[in-house]
Design a protein around this motif. Structure first.
Motif, short mmCIF file in Angstrom:
data_model
loop_
_atom_site.label_atom_id
_atom_site.label_comp_id
_atom_site.label_asym_id
_atom_site.label_seq_id
_atom_site.Cartn_x
_atom_site.Cartn_y
_atom_site.Cartn_z
N LEU A 113 -12.25 -1.97 8.30
CA LEU A 113 -11.06 -2.06 9.17
C LEU A 113 -10.62 -3.51 9.36
O LEU A 113 -9.42 -3.80 9.29
CB LEU A 113 -11.32 -1.38 10.52
CG LEU A 113 -10.14 -1.41 11.50
CD1 LEU A 113 -8.89 -0.77 10.90
CD2 LEU A 113 -10.50 -0.72 12.82
N ILE A 114 -11.54 -4.43 9.59
CA ILE A 114 -11.11 -5.82 9.82
C ILE A 114 -10.47 -6.38 8.55
O ILE A 114 -9.50 -7.16 8.62
CB ILE A 114 -12.25 -6.72 10.36
CG1 ILE A 114 -11.69 -8.03 10.92
CG2 ILE A 114 -13.31 -7.01 9.32
CD1 ILE A 114 -10.76 -7.89 12.09
N GLY A 115 -10.95 -5.92 7.41
CA GLY A 115 -10.31 -6.34 6.15
C GLY A 115 -8.87 -5.84 6.07
O GLY A 115 -7.96 -6.59 5.70
N LYS A 116 -8.68 -4.59 6.45
CA LYS A 116 -7.32 -4.02 6.43
C LYS A 116 -6.42 -4.73 7.43
O LYS A 116 -5.24 -4.97 7.17
CB LYS A 116 -7.37 -2.52 6.74
CG LYS A 116 -7.90 -1.68 5.60
CD LYS A 116 -7.89 -0.20 5.97
CE LYS A 116 -8.36 0.66 4.81
NZ LYS A 116 -8.48 2.07 5.20
N LEU A 117 -6.97 -5.07 8.60
CA LEU A 117 -6.16 -5.74 9.63
C LEU A 117 -5.77 -7.14 9.17
O LEU A 117 -4.64 -7.58 9.42
CB LEU A 117 -6.91 -5.79 10.96
CG LEU A 117 -7.16 -4.44 11.62
CD1 LEU A 117 -8.08 -4.59 12.83
CD2 LEU A 117 -5.85 -3.76 12.02
N MET A 118 -6.66 -7.84 8.49
CA MET A 118 -6.30 -9.17 7.97
C MET A 118 -5.24 -9.04 6.88
O MET A 118 -4.37 -9.91 6.75
CB MET A 118 -7.54 -9.91 7.46
CG MET A 118 -8.51 -10.35 8.54
SD MET A 118 -7.77 -11.24 9.94
CE MET A 118 -7.22 -12.76 9.16
N ALA A 119 -5.30 -7.95 6.12
CA ALA A 119 -4.25 -7.71 5.12
C ALA A 119 -2.91 -7.49 5.81
O ALA A 119 -1.86 -7.93 5.32
CB ALA A 119 -4.61 -6.52 4.24
N VAL A 120 -2.93 -6.82 6.97
CA VAL A 120 -1.70 -6.63 7.75
C VAL A 120 -1.17 -7.98 8.24
O VAL A 120 0.05 -8.21 8.22
CB VAL A 120 -1.93 -5.65 8.93
CG1 VAL A 120 -0.72 -5.64 9.87
CG2 VAL A 120 -2.21 -4.25 8.41
N VAL A 121 -2.06 -8.87 8.66
CA VAL A 121 -1.63 -10.22 9.06
C VAL A 121 -0.84 -10.85 7.91
O VAL A 121 0.25 -11.41 8.11
CB VAL A 121 -2.84 -11.11 9.43
CG1 VAL A 121 -2.41 -12.57 9.58
CG2 VAL A 121 -3.50 -10.62 10.71
N LYS A 122 -1.37 -10.78 6.71
CA LYS A 122 -0.69 -11.38 5.56
C LYS A 122 0.66 -10.70 5.30
O LYS A 122 1.67 -11.36 5.06
CB LYS A 122 -1.58 -11.30 4.31
CG LYS A 122 -2.75 -12.31 4.38
CD LYS A 122 -3.74 -12.10 3.27
CE LYS A 122 -3.17 -12.36 1.89
NZ LYS A 122 -3.07 -13.80 1.54
N LYS A 123 0.68 -9.38 5.37
CA LYS A 123 1.93 -8.65 5.10
C LYS A 123 3.01 -9.00 6.13
O LYS A 123 4.16 -9.24 5.78
CB LYS A 123 1.69 -7.14 5.10
CG LYS A 123 1.03 -6.64 3.83
CD LYS A 123 0.79 -5.14 3.91
CE LYS A 123 -0.24 -4.72 2.89
NZ LYS A 123 -0.82 -3.41 3.16
N VAL A 124 2.64 -8.99 7.41
CA VAL A 124 3.67 -9.19 8.45
C VAL A 124 4.15 -10.64 8.46
O VAL A 124 5.33 -10.89 8.71
CB VAL A 124 3.18 -8.71 9.84
CG1 VAL A 124 2.17 -9.66 10.45
CG2 VAL A 124 4.36 -8.54 10.78
N THR A 125 3.27 -11.60 8.18
CA THR A 125 3.72 -13.00 8.14
C THR A 125 4.65 -13.23 6.95
O THR A 125 5.65 -13.94 7.08
CB THR A 125 2.53 -13.99 8.13
OG1 THR A 125 1.62 -13.63 7.08
CG2 THR A 125 1.82 -14.00 9.47
N VAL A 126 4.37 -12.60 5.84
CA VAL A 126 5.28 -12.71 4.69
C VAL A 126 6.62 -12.07 5.05
O VAL A 126 7.69 -12.65 4.85
CB VAL A 126 4.67 -12.05 3.43
CG1 VAL A 126 5.73 -11.89 2.34
CG2 VAL A 126 3.50 -12.87 2.91
N LYS A 127 6.55 -10.86 5.63
CA LYS A 127 7.77 -10.12 5.99
C LYS A 127 8.64 -10.93 6.96
O LYS A 127 9.88 -10.95 6.82
CB LYS A 127 7.38 -8.79 6.64
CG LYS A 127 8.54 -7.93 7.13
CD LYS A 127 8.04 -6.57 7.63
CE LYS A 127 9.17 -5.73 8.19
NZ LYS A 127 9.46 -6.00 9.60
N GLU A 128 8.01 -11.61 7.90
CA GLU A 128 8.74 -12.36 8.93
C GLU A 128 9.01 -13.81 8.54
O GLU A 128 9.59 -14.56 9.32
CB GLU A 128 7.96 -12.32 10.25
CG GLU A 128 7.81 -10.92 10.85
CD GLU A 128 9.16 -10.31 11.23
OE1 GLU A 128 9.93 -10.98 11.93
OE2 GLU A 128 9.44 -9.17 10.80
N GLY A 129 8.52 -14.22 7.36
CA GLY A 129 8.75 -15.60 6.91
C GLY A 129 7.98 -16.62 7.73
O GLY A 129 8.41 -17.76 7.87
#
Ligand code: 5GP
Ligand code: ZN
Length: 104
Positions: free
Chosen positions: A57-73
């Motif tokens: 789960l923590i791996g997936k959550l860190m992947a979400v951090v990467k996705k949302v920061t890319v999405k939001e620039g």
């Protein structure tokens, strides 16, 4: 989980706007921002803190951090996970803070 503010937010009880959502997590703005941008990455499953969180789960959550920061620039940011009362954790549903710009 009953009486958990983040579970209620995830269920849509307060109509909170999600900056990002997938099968693992939701991301929304912190109500009391400590930076120009202050987002919270929150797993959909109720997990109290990092001590209770699986590696998967923590791996997936860190992947979400990467996705949302890319999405939001958001290119430069700090991630914070408070674990336990003595470390300043106030909401006992695991979350990753993303802070960017004017960090207080
Ligand atoms: P902690 O101290 O547990 O790591 O962080 C909890 C964070 O959740 C705090 O930064 C606080 O401002 C935020 N928070 C608490 N209640 C709410 C709420 O109802 N809505 C939102 N958007 N953020 C909240
Ligand atoms: Zn919860």
């Amino acid at each position: 989980m009953e009486d958990c503010i983040f579970c209620k937010i995830i269920s849509g009880a307060f109509g909170t706007e999600f900056v990002y959502e997938d099968e693992t997590a939701v991301v929304f703005k912190d109500i009391n921002p400590k930076a120009d941008i202050h987002l919270l990455v929150v797993p959909k499953v109720h997990v109290a803190d990092l001590n209770e969180c699986s590696e998967e789960l923590i791996g997936k959550l860190m992947a979400v951090v990467k996705k949302v920061t890319v999405k939001e620039g958001i290119k430069s940011y700090r991630t914070v996970i408070n674990t336990g009362k003595d470390a300043g954790q106030e909401v006992f549903h695991l979350h990753i803070h993303i802070l960017s710009g004017g960090i207080k």
